[in-house]
Design a protein around this motif. Sequence first.
Motif, short mmCIF file in Angstrom:
data_model
loop_
_atom_site.label_atom_id
_atom_site.label_comp_id
_atom_site.label_asym_id
_atom_site.label_seq_id
_atom_site.Cartn_x
_atom_site.Cartn_y
_atom_site.Cartn_z
N LEU A 156 68.48 9.12 42.24
CA LEU A 156 68.17 10.24 43.11
C LEU A 156 69.38 11.15 43.29
CD1 LEU A 156 66.10 8.51 45.92
CD2 LEU A 156 65.27 9.67 43.87
N SER A 157 69.12 12.44 43.28
CA SER A 157 70.15 13.42 43.57
C SER A 157 69.64 14.30 44.70
CB SER A 157 70.48 14.26 42.33
OG SER A 157 69.35 15.00 41.90
N PHE A 158 70.50 15.14 45.22
CA PHE A 158 70.14 15.99 46.35
C PHE A 158 68.96 16.90 46.05
CE2 PHE A 158 73.14 18.34 43.84
CZ PHE A 158 72.70 19.65 43.89
N SER A 159 68.70 17.18 44.79
CA SER A 159 67.63 18.12 44.44
C SER A 159 66.28 17.45 44.22
CB SER A 159 68.03 18.91 43.19
OG SER A 159 68.18 18.04 42.10
N ASN A 160 66.24 16.11 44.15
CA ASN A 160 64.97 15.41 43.92
C ASN A 160 64.09 15.44 45.17
OD1 ASN A 160 66.84 13.12 42.08
ND2 ASN A 160 65.19 14.28 41.17
N THR A 161 62.79 15.58 44.93
CA THR A 161 61.83 15.46 46.02
C THR A 161 61.04 14.16 45.81
OG1 THR A 161 60.05 16.60 44.85
CG2 THR A 161 61.57 17.98 46.16
N LYS A 162 60.47 13.66 46.89
CA LYS A 162 59.65 12.46 46.80
C LYS A 162 58.47 12.68 45.85
CE LYS A 162 57.85 8.86 49.72
NZ LYS A 162 57.94 8.25 51.01
N ARG A 163 57.88 13.86 45.93
CA ARG A 163 56.75 14.21 45.06
C ARG A 163 57.15 14.16 43.59
NH1 ARG A 163 54.83 19.80 43.64
NH2 ARG A 163 52.85 19.44 42.60
N GLU A 164 58.31 14.73 43.26
CA GLU A 164 58.80 14.74 41.88
C GLU A 164 59.00 13.31 41.36
OE1 GLU A 164 62.82 16.06 39.41
OE2 GLU A 164 62.75 16.32 41.58
N ILE A 165 59.60 12.45 42.17
CA ILE A 165 59.84 11.06 41.75
C ILE A 165 58.52 10.33 41.58
CG2 ILE A 165 60.89 8.86 42.43
CD1 ILE A 165 62.87 11.07 41.42
N ASN A 166 57.57 10.52 42.48
CA ASN A 166 56.26 9.88 42.34
C ASN A 166 55.53 10.37 41.10
OD1 ASN A 166 56.40 8.13 44.53
ND2 ASN A 166 55.67 9.69 45.95
N GLU A 167 55.65 11.66 40.77
CA GLU A 167 55.04 12.20 39.55
C GLU A 167 55.67 11.57 38.31
OE1 GLU A 167 55.41 16.46 39.69
OE2 GLU A 167 53.78 16.66 41.15
N LYS A 168 57.01 11.44 38.30
CA LYS A 168 57.68 10.82 37.16
C LYS A 168 57.23 9.37 37.01
CE LYS A 168 61.76 13.46 36.13
NZ LYS A 168 63.18 13.37 35.84
N LYS A 169 57.13 8.67 38.12
CA LYS A 169 56.68 7.28 38.08
C LYS A 169 55.31 7.20 37.40
CE LYS A 169 56.02 5.51 42.08
NZ LYS A 169 55.96 4.81 43.37
N THR A 170 54.39 8.04 37.83
CA THR A 170 53.04 8.04 37.28
C THR A 170 53.03 8.37 35.78
OG1 THR A 170 52.10 8.67 39.41
CG2 THR A 170 50.76 9.12 37.46
N ILE A 171 53.75 9.41 35.40
CA ILE A 171 53.69 9.81 33.98
C ILE A 171 54.45 8.85 33.07
CG2 ILE A 171 53.18 12.22 34.43
CD1 ILE A 171 56.03 12.96 33.97
N TYR A 172 55.52 8.21 33.55
CA TYR A 172 56.21 7.22 32.73
C TYR A 172 55.31 6.01 32.50
CZ TYR A 172 60.63 9.79 33.35
OH TYR A 172 61.62 10.74 33.34
N PHE A 173 54.57 5.58 33.54
CA PHE A 173 53.62 4.48 33.35
C PHE A 173 52.52 4.89 32.37
CE2 PHE A 173 54.89 2.62 37.68
CZ PHE A 173 55.66 1.63 37.10
N GLU A 174 52.05 6.14 32.46
CA GLU A 174 51.04 6.63 31.52
C GLU A 174 51.55 6.60 30.08
OE1 GLU A 174 50.06 10.54 32.95
OE2 GLU A 174 48.72 9.77 34.51
#
Length: 156
Positions: A101-119
């Motif tokens: 995580l960096s200062f520019s990350n949002t919770k939404r962005e991290i959750n989206e990455k989690k979903t697409i990496y699993f996909e």
Amino acid sequence: MQWQEVCENQNLKNLPFKIELNDQGKILMTPVKVNHSILQGKIIKHLYQNITEGEALAECAIKTKQGTKVADVAWASQSLLEKIENEVECSIAPEICIEVLSFSNTKREINEKKTIYFEQGAIEFWVCDSYGNISFFVKEGQIEHSKIAKNFPKNI
């Protein structure tokens, strides 16, 4: 823009930002601080101490339906590496994809990455906060410890 074009563009080389593409091929740039890089290095060190087969990948480009995303750190088994090592971007996500995580990350962005990496085939998704605390996830939700790197510490 395609990832190959980003990689070959002389104007985009050596920028102090992480570059990704969105689903329209537009470039997204994210600046990071020194602590971010330090945490990436510590994660890689601990990965090699906890998993004997495979390779750690820093700034790993992964092709997704949302564009090219870049995991801060990833771990790929030897069998997966044989499939992806000559690709411009990973057509299959490495088994472990990790976001620092960096200062520019949002919770939404991290959750989206989690979903697409699993996909894209990831088995685990980890999040490291700015204090070195690690959270581990599988597709079904959060887990206490990594199932792949069983002795990976919760704090680095």
